[in-house]
Write a protein that holds these residues in place. Structure first.
Motif, PDB file in Angstrom:
ATOM      1  N   VAL A 117       0.835  -1.206   0.000  1.00  0.00           N
ATOM      2  CA  VAL A 117       0.000   0.000   0.000  1.00  0.00           C
ATOM      3  C   VAL A 117       0.868   1.254   0.000  1.00  0.00           C
ATOM      4  N   ALA A 118       1.925   1.253   0.809  1.00  0.00           N
ATOM      5  CA  ALA A 118       2.798   2.421   0.875  1.00  0.00           C
ATOM      6  C   ALA A 118       3.529   2.641  -0.451  1.00  0.00           C
ATOM      7  N   ALA A 119       3.962   1.558  -1.093  1.00  0.00           N
ATOM      8  CA  ALA A 119       4.679   1.701  -2.356  1.00  0.00           C
ATOM      9  C   ALA A 119       3.774   2.233  -3.462  1.00  0.00           C
ATOM     10  N   THR A 120       2.569   1.707  -3.570  1.00  0.00           N
ATOM     11  CA  THR A 120       1.657   2.202  -4.602  1.00  0.00           C
ATOM     12  C   THR A 120       1.249   3.649  -4.337  1.00  0.00           C
ATOM     13  N   THR A 121       1.045   3.987  -3.069  1.00  0.00           N
ATOM     14  CA  THR A 121       0.689   5.368  -2.728  1.00  0.00           C
ATOM     15  C   THR A 121       1.841   6.314  -3.018  1.00  0.00           C
ATOM     16  N   GLY A 122       3.047   5.959  -2.565  1.00  0.00           N
ATOM     17  CA  GLY A 122       4.204   6.814  -2.813  1.00  0.00           C
ATOM     18  C   GLY A 122       4.510   6.975  -4.282  1.00  0.00           C
ATOM     19  N   TYR A 123       4.358   5.907  -5.061  1.00  0.00           N
ATOM     20  CA  TYR A 123       4.621   5.998  -6.498  1.00  0.00           C
ATOM     21  C   TYR A 123       3.591   6.871  -7.194  1.00  0.00           C
ATOM     22  N   ALA A 124       2.325   6.736  -6.809  1.00  0.00           N
ATOM     23  CA  ALA A 124       1.278   7.543  -7.431  1.00  0.00           C
ATOM     24  C   ALA A 124       1.499   9.026  -7.164  1.00  0.00           C
ATOM     25  N   VAL A 125       1.846   9.376  -5.938  1.00  0.00           N
ATOM     26  CA  VAL A 125       2.067  10.786  -5.614  1.00  0.00           C
ATOM     27  C   VAL A 125       3.346  11.298  -6.262  1.00  0.00           C
ATOM     28  N   SER A 126       4.350  10.453  -6.412  1.00  0.00           N
ATOM     29  CA  SER A 126       5.608  10.868  -7.001  1.00  0.00           C
ATOM     30  C   SER A 126       5.503  11.073  -8.506  1.00  0.00           C
ATOM     31  N   ARG A 127       4.701  10.262  -9.192  1.00  0.00           N
ATOM     32  CA  ARG A 127       4.690  10.287 -10.647  1.00  0.00           C
ATOM     33  C   ARG A 127       3.440  10.933 -11.257  1.00  0.00           C
ATOM     34  N   MET A 128       2.333  10.886 -10.562  1.00  0.00           N
ATOM     35  CA  MET A 128       1.061  11.326 -11.149  1.00  0.00           C
ATOM     36  C   MET A 128       0.594  12.613 -10.491  1.00  0.00           C
ATOM     37  N   ARG A 129      -0.071  13.431 -11.260  1.00  0.00           N
ATOM     38  CA  ARG A 129      -0.625  14.684 -10.774  1.00  0.00           C
ATOM     39  C   ARG A 129      -2.142  14.631 -10.920  1.00  0.00           C
ATOM     40  N   PHE A 130      -2.797  14.308  -9.829  1.00  0.00           N
ATOM     41  CA  PHE A 130      -4.242  14.188  -9.817  1.00  0.00           C
ATOM     42  C   PHE A 130      -4.783  15.143  -8.760  1.00  0.00           C
ATOM     43  N   GLY A 132      -5.842  16.707  -5.589  1.00  0.00           N
ATOM     44  CA  GLY A 132      -5.703  16.342  -4.186  1.00  0.00           C
ATOM     45  C   GLY A 132      -4.501  15.489  -3.873  1.00  0.00           C
ATOM     46  N   TYR A 133      -3.513  15.400  -4.781  1.00  0.00           N
ATOM     47  CA  TYR A 133      -2.384  14.515  -4.492  1.00  0.00           C
ATOM     48  C   TYR A 133      -1.500  15.076  -3.369  1.00  0.00           C
ATOM     49  N   LYS A 134      -1.391  16.393  -3.265  1.00  0.00           N
ATOM     50  CA  LYS A 134      -0.627  16.975  -2.162  1.00  0.00           C
ATOM     51  C   LYS A 134      -1.366  16.856  -0.822  1.00  0.00           C
ATOM     52  N   PRO A 135      -2.662  17.230  -0.772  1.00  0.00           N
ATOM     53  CA  PRO A 135      -3.383  17.026   0.504  1.00  0.00           C
ATOM     54  C   PRO A 135      -3.412  15.575   0.968  1.00  0.00           C
ATOM     55  N   LEU A 136      -3.347  14.626   0.017  1.00  0.00           N
ATOM     56  CA  LEU A 136      -3.366  13.216   0.404  1.00  0.00           C
ATOM     57  C   LEU A 136      -2.200  12.879   1.322  1.00  0.00           C
ATOM     58  N   MET A 137      -1.009  13.329   0.984  1.00  0.00           N
ATOM     59  CA  MET A 137       0.151  13.021   1.802  1.00  0.00           C
ATOM     60  C   MET A 137       0.074  13.713   3.160  1.00  0.00           C
TER      61      MET A 137
END
Length: 306
Positions: A117-130, A132-137
């Motif tokens: 879960v942490a790897a998929t979340t970290g990768y999504a925030v690192s590579r994708m711009r959707f 609320g991606y900043k508030p998610l972290m």
């Protein structure tokens, strides 16, 4: 008219060889090079730090050899009576192996699910711009601000409705909720250090985003995954509050809860607790040995970019 004669030199030696030693230029120390005093201080500090880390462990092992529960008050008595009777008692007359089984199920389950879960979340925030991606972290980070005491009652109600009380899944999910936010931040920082061109190359070769993540990015992120795995593992092994509340069956106690069986209202069997603590350290040490090659690289790289 007077004339001066040059100083005599030994045959075959250049003139500069006869210059006094004080006149010779001193050897300059290169930038970043330590002197003798710096080397002594560095090694002395490392020895002191090693002693600070090892002395408590050695003291615990020493106490575990004492046959009496009050030997910690008089450690000198242990020298003449030291033995492994405490270990034999813990292994033969307690639920140690049940505790071991429960701890490994919870710890390994937390490690695999939490790291995924942490790897998929970290990768999504690192590579994708959707959106609320900043508030998610920041929301993930905010979840760490709530003390455990105020979470036990609502979580107990939720898991009671779901029928998860006295199950391993309850502890795995709770431990993941504790370990995943930090692991996601760590892995996000590590994924930021991996060039984005690798993702583009994978897509050019026809890989899907999931294929790029699993086949190209995860192998490169092995040091970061090792750090996250170790953090998830020790979080699950050392968790006490939720394991004490949600586990009702003695055979499902984890190590942290099993240790409490040696403590009663008016008494504490410190010799058995010390022996059990030493035995608990063995699986943690084995797991650390398996991932230690990647720990330093993962910790430093994960903190370079955020």
């Amino acid at each position: 008219m007077s004339t001066t004669t040059p100083p005599e030199t030994a045959p075959g030696l250049p003139l500069t060889a006869a210059a006094p030693a004080a006149a010779r230029p001193r050897a300059t120390r290169r930038r970043g090079e330590r002197g003798p005093l710096g080397t002594v201080l560095l090694h002395g500090g490392l020895v002191l730090a090693s002693l600070i880390a090892l002395v408590p462990v050695a003291w615990l092992f020493f106490l575990s050899l004492g046959p009496d529960k009050d030997d910690y008050l008089h450690p000198g008595r242990i020298f003449g009576r030291a033995g492994f009777a405490n270990y034999a008692f813990v292994l033969q007359h307690t639920g140690f192996f049940d505790w071991f089984k429960s701890t490994m199920i919870v710890a390994l389950g937390t490690t695999f699910i939490g790291v995924f879960v942490a790897a998929t979340t970290g990768y999504a925030v690192s590579r994708m711009r959707f959106p609320g991606y900043k508030p998610l972290m920041w929301v993930l980070l905010l979840t760490q601000a709530f003390p455990i005491a105020i979470l036990i009652v609502p979580m107990y109600e939720i898991f009671g409705e779901l029928g998860l009380i006295d199950t391993y899944w309850a502890l795995i999910l709770i431990n993941c909720s504790t370990a995943v936010p930090y692991s996601a931040w760590l892995l996000k920082g590590y994924f930021d250090t991996i060039p984005f061109e690798i993702d583009e190359a994978g897509r050019v070769d026809g890989l899907t985003p999931f294929g790029t993540f699993f086949r190209l990015i995860l192998p490169l992120a092995r040091p970061g995954l090792a750090v996250a795995a170790f953090y998830n593992f020790i979080t699950a092994v050392g968790e006490v509050a939720f394991a004490t509340t949600f586990m009702l069956d003695d055979s499902k106690y984890t190590f942290a809860v099993g240790l409490q069986t040696f403590v009663s209202e008016h008494d504490a069997q410190w010799n058995y607790m010390a022996a059990t603590a030493v035995l608990i350290a063995i699986p943690v040490s084995v797991f650390f040995y398996l991932v230690q090659k990647n720990l330093v690289t993962g910790l430093t790289a994960g903190g370079t970019k955020g």
